[in-house]
Design a protein around this motif. Structure first.
Motif, PDB file in Angstrom:
ATOM      1  N   ALA A   5       0.819  -1.209   0.000  1.00 30.42           N
ATOM      2  CA  ALA A   5       0.000   0.000   0.000  1.00 30.42           C
ATOM      3  C   ALA A   5       0.856   1.264   0.000  1.00 30.42           C
ATOM      4  CB  ALA A   5      -0.936  -0.005   1.211  1.00 30.42           C
ATOM      5  N   THR A   6       2.011   1.227   0.688  1.00 30.85           N
ATOM      6  CA  THR A   6       2.863   2.407   0.744  1.00 30.85           C
ATOM      7  C   THR A   6       3.466   2.732  -0.608  1.00 30.85           C
ATOM      8  OG1 THR A   6       4.687   0.987   1.432  1.00 30.85           O
ATOM      9  CG2 THR A   6       3.447   2.097   3.166  1.00 30.85           C
ATOM     10  N   ALA A   7       3.522   1.732  -1.530  1.00 30.81           N
ATOM     11  CA  ALA A   7       4.136   1.947  -2.832  1.00 30.81           C
ATOM     12  C   ALA A   7       3.124   2.335  -3.898  1.00 30.81           C
ATOM     13  CB  ALA A   7       4.880   0.690  -3.277  1.00 30.81           C
ATOM     14  N   LEU A   8       1.840   2.181  -3.591  1.00 33.72           N
ATOM     15  CA  LEU A   8       0.823   2.506  -4.585  1.00 33.72           C
ATOM     16  C   LEU A   8       0.794   4.006  -4.836  1.00 33.72           C
ATOM     17  CD1 LEU A   8      -2.145   0.246  -3.437  1.00 33.72           C
ATOM     18  CD2 LEU A   8      -0.817   0.019  -5.518  1.00 33.72           C
ATOM     19  N   PRO A   9       0.818   4.417  -6.097  1.00 36.74           N
ATOM     20  CA  PRO A   9       0.781   5.855  -6.375  1.00 36.74           C
ATOM     21  C   PRO A   9      -0.553   6.467  -5.987  1.00 36.74           C
ATOM     22  CG  PRO A   9       0.591   4.574  -8.409  1.00 36.74           C
ATOM     23  CD  PRO A   9       0.869   3.598  -7.312  1.00 36.74           C
ATOM     24  N   ALA A  10      -0.505   7.662  -5.391  1.00 39.00           N
ATOM     25  CA  ALA A  10      -1.741   8.359  -5.043  1.00 39.00           C
ATOM     26  C   ALA A  10      -2.506   8.752  -6.297  1.00 39.00           C
ATOM     27  CB  ALA A  10      -1.423   9.587  -4.199  1.00 39.00           C
ATOM     28  N   VAL A  11      -1.764   9.029  -7.365  1.00 38.21           N
ATOM     29  CA  VAL A  11      -2.349   9.265  -8.678  1.00 38.21           C
ATOM     30  C   VAL A  11      -1.646   8.310  -9.635  1.00 38.21           C
ATOM     31  CG1 VAL A  11      -2.931  11.671  -8.233  1.00 38.21           C
ATOM     32  CG2 VAL A  11      -0.690  11.108  -9.177  1.00 38.21           C
ATOM     33  N   PRO A  12      -2.232   8.013 -10.785  1.00 40.77           N
ATOM     34  CA  PRO A  12      -1.603   7.052 -11.690  1.00 40.77           C
ATOM     35  C   PRO A  12      -0.178   7.457 -12.069  1.00 40.77           C
ATOM     36  CG  PRO A  12      -3.861   7.451 -12.351  1.00 40.77           C
ATOM     37  CD  PRO A  12      -3.559   8.438 -11.271  1.00 40.77           C
ATOM     38  N   ARG A  13       0.646   6.462 -12.217  1.00 39.82           N
ATOM     39  CA  ARG A  13       2.034   6.661 -12.609  1.00 39.82           C
ATOM     40  C   ARG A  13       2.098   6.974 -14.100  1.00 39.82           C
ATOM     41  NH1 ARG A  13       5.552   1.558 -11.266  1.00 39.82           N
ATOM     42  NH2 ARG A  13       5.541   2.402  -9.145  1.00 39.82           N
ATOM     43  N   ALA A  14       2.765   8.060 -14.449  1.00 37.22           N
ATOM     44  CA  ALA A  14       2.942   8.443 -15.852  1.00 37.22           C
ATOM     45  C   ALA A  14       4.258   7.866 -16.351  1.00 37.22           C
ATOM     46  CB  ALA A  14       2.942   9.962 -15.996  1.00 37.22           C
ATOM     47  N   VAL A  15       4.162   6.944 -17.301  1.00 39.35           N
ATOM     48  CA  VAL A  15       5.344   6.233 -17.795  1.00 39.35           C
ATOM     49  C   VAL A  15       5.645   6.675 -19.226  1.00 39.35           C
ATOM     50  CG1 VAL A  15       6.377   3.987 -18.247  1.00 39.35           C
ATOM     51  CG2 VAL A  15       4.783   4.256 -16.327  1.00 39.35           C
ATOM     52  N   ALA A  16       6.870   7.094 -19.449  1.00 45.26           N
ATOM     53  CA  ALA A  16       7.301   7.546 -20.773  1.00 45.26           C
ATOM     54  C   ALA A  16       7.825   6.360 -21.572  1.00 45.26           C
ATOM     55  CB  ALA A  16       8.383   8.612 -20.629  1.00 45.26           C
ATOM     56  N   HIS A  17       7.219   6.106 -22.719  1.00 44.85           N
ATOM     57  CA  HIS A  17       7.563   4.953 -23.543  1.00 44.85           C
ATOM     58  C   HIS A  17       8.853   5.200 -24.322  1.00 44.85           C
ATOM     59  CE1 HIS A  17       6.685   2.170 -27.109  1.00 44.85           C
ATOM     60  NE2 HIS A  17       6.806   1.384 -26.051  1.00 44.85           N
ATOM     61  N   ARG A  18       9.913   4.511 -23.925  1.00 43.91           N
ATOM     62  CA  ARG A  18      11.228   4.630 -24.568  1.00 43.91           C
ATOM     63  C   ARG A  18      11.771   6.054 -24.503  1.00 43.91           C
ATOM     64  NH1 ARG A  18       9.787   1.022 -29.984  1.00 43.91           N
ATOM     65  NH2 ARG A  18       8.771  -0.677 -28.843  1.00 43.91           N
ATOM     66  N   GLY A  19      11.370   6.780 -23.478  1.00 42.12           N
ATOM     67  CA  GLY A  19      11.796   8.164 -23.332  1.00 42.12           C
ATOM     68  C   GLY A  19      10.754   9.107 -23.886  1.00 42.12           C
ATOM     69  N   ASP A  20      11.202  10.045 -24.693  1.00 43.26           N
ATOM     70  CA  ASP A  20      10.319  11.045 -25.302  1.00 43.26           C
ATOM     71  C   ASP A  20      10.523  10.958 -26.822  1.00 43.26           C
ATOM     72  OD1 ASP A  20       8.560  13.116 -25.594  1.00 43.26           O
ATOM     73  OD2 ASP A  20       9.774  14.616 -24.551  1.00 43.26           O
ATOM     74  N   PRO A  21      10.011   9.880 -27.458  1.00 39.51           N
ATOM     75  CA  PRO A  21      10.435   9.546 -28.823  1.00 39.51           C
ATOM     76  C   PRO A  21       9.931  10.478 -29.909  1.00 39.51           C
ATOM     77  CG  PRO A  21       8.702   8.060 -28.105  1.00 39.51           C
ATOM     78  CD  PRO A  21       9.086   8.878 -26.914  1.00 39.51           C
ATOM     79  N   TYR A  22       8.928  11.313 -29.618  1.00 36.03           N
ATOM     80  CA  TYR A  22       8.500  12.285 -30.620  1.00 36.03           C
ATOM     81  C   TYR A  22       9.435  13.488 -30.678  1.00 36.03           C
ATOM     82  CZ  TYR A  22       4.012   9.828 -31.130  1.00 36.03           C
ATOM     83  OH  TYR A  22       3.039   8.900 -31.390  1.00 36.03           O
ATOM     84  N   ARG A  23      10.317  13.600 -29.694  1.00 35.11           N
ATOM     85  CA  ARG A  23      11.260  14.722 -29.645  1.00 35.11           C
ATOM     86  C   ARG A  23      12.706  14.268 -29.856  1.00 35.11           C
ATOM     87  NH1 ARG A  23       9.027  19.365 -27.457  1.00 35.11           N
ATOM     88  NH2 ARG A  23       6.938  19.114 -26.570  1.00 35.11           N
ATOM     89  N   HIS A  24      13.013  13.073 -29.399  1.00 36.55           N
ATOM     90  CA  HIS A  24      14.378  12.548 -29.501  1.00 36.55           C
ATOM     91  C   HIS A  24      14.315  11.064 -29.846  1.00 36.55           C
ATOM     92  CE1 HIS A  24      16.069  16.184 -27.620  1.00 36.55           C
ATOM     93  NE2 HIS A  24      15.009  16.143 -26.824  1.00 36.55           N
ATOM     94  N   ARG A  25      15.382  10.563 -30.419  1.00 40.70           N
ATOM     95  CA  ARG A  25      15.414   9.147 -30.788  1.00 40.70           C
ATOM     96  C   ARG A  25      15.173   8.271 -29.562  1.00 40.70           C
ATOM     97  NH1 ARG A  25      20.313   7.224 -34.512  1.00 40.70           N
ATOM     98  NH2 ARG A  25      19.348   8.899 -35.743  1.00 40.70           N
ATOM     99  N   GLU A  26      14.326   7.283 -29.726  1.00 45.96           N
ATOM    100  CA  GLU A  26      13.935   6.411 -28.609  1.00 45.96           C
ATOM    101  C   GLU A  26      15.138   5.703 -27.995  1.00 45.96           C
ATOM    102  OE1 GLU A  26      12.832   2.123 -30.419  1.00 45.96           O
ATOM    103  OE2 GLU A  26      11.422   3.693 -30.984  1.00 45.96           O
ATOM    104  N   ASN A  27      15.020   5.407 -26.694  1.00 48.93           N
ATOM    105  CA  ASN A  27      16.027   4.641 -25.968  1.00 48.93           C
ATOM    106  C   ASN A  27      17.417   5.267 -26.029  1.00 48.93           C
ATOM    107  OD1 ASN A  27      14.621   2.410 -24.766  1.00 48.93           O
ATOM    108  ND2 ASN A  27      14.392   1.496 -26.790  1.00 48.93           N
ATOM    109  N   THR A  28      17.467   6.600 -26.041  1.00 47.07           N
ATOM    110  CA  THR A  28      18.747   7.302 -25.943  1.00 47.07           C
ATOM    111  C   THR A  28      18.715   8.209 -24.719  1.00 47.07           C
ATOM    112  OG1 THR A  28      18.003   9.161 -27.317  1.00 47.07           O
ATOM    113  CG2 THR A  28      19.075   7.315 -28.445  1.00 47.07           C
TER     114      THR A  28
END
Length: 253
Positions: A5-28
């Protein structure tokens, strides 16, 4: 075993897929930095091994799609990879250790928690090396893992206390025997499968639900309303703003 319970996010966790691939090459590293700057709670990366067993960030088995090189990663040592890229390469395939160091140095997320690195494993092959690298870097508490059953069972063997998110591609529940062996914290589903009924059913089995990968704002809002505790997107800035707005508005009614 559900996520404590202590690890559950109070709000949903926002996860970036492979970084920010629309701005920079993925997985860099630039992509990871951009995602963290945009407010990612976690950055999902794909990990594979070089021929000499070094875990690096790459989704595909070859360098062709992203790097224009017809070379399989498994045939290259890290030194080979660096020679191919050249010393002046503006981008390169980063090691997992480099990604861990970047995340460890990042400021707290908008929720006030240390950002996480979500290691996505396609199979069990890189699991031992990935877990060992996280431990060697003193970052085991900053890494969570997702992937299919074989990969997550391997993670559970090598990092018994790690947060594990079981990637599952069907609305049918995982077999009880698998859940007993793996003890996943989350059930990681394609967003098209996620409904309020399925989320409630998973909670009844002691599981929280995460969803991937959503890039349309209206769809993000729909999936968040189902009760997922984590959502993955290529558009982390849009997702962050939507989650923050919903949190500020409070529960419906």
């Amino acid at each position: 075993m559900p996520l404590p319970a202590t690890a559950l996010p109070a709000v949903p966790r926002a996860v970036a897929h492979r970084g920010d691939p629309y701005r920079h090459r993925e997985n860099t590293l630039p992509s990871l930095r951009s995602a963290l700057a945009a407010g990612a709670d976690a950055v999902e990366v794909d990990v594979r091994l070089t021929r000499d067993g070094v875990p690096v960030l790459l989704h595909d088995p070859t360098l062709r799609r992203l790097w224009g090189l017809e070379r399989p990663l498994a045939a290259l040592t890290l030194a080979d990879l660096r020679r191919i890229e050249g010393p002046a390469a503006p981008l390169r395939v980063p090691t997992l250790a480099e990604a861990l160091a970047l995340v460890a140095a990042a400021p707290p997320t908008p929720a006030g928690r240390p950002p996480l690195l979500m290691v996505d494993l396609d199979d069990a092959g890189p699991a031992a090396a990935a877990c060992a690298e996280a431990a060697r870097c003193g970052a085991a508490d900053r890494v969570v893992y997702c992937g299919p059953p074989s990969a997550m069972l391997a993670v559970r063997r090598h990092a018994p206390a790690a947060e594990v998110s079981l990637t599952w591609r069907t609305p049918l529940a995982p077999p009880p025997s698998l859940l007993a062996d793996l003890r996943p914290h989350l059930l990681n589903l394609p967003f098209g499968l996620v409904t309020p009924v399925l989320v409630d059913r998973a909670r009844g089995a002691g599981l929280q639900v995460s969803a991937w990968t959503v890039d349309v704002r209206r769809t993000m809002a729909r999936v968040l309303r189902t009760g997922v505790v984590s959502l993955t997107s290529n558009r982390i800035g849009v997702l962050r703003a939507l989650i923050d707005a919903a949190a500020a508005a409070g529960p419906p009614g």
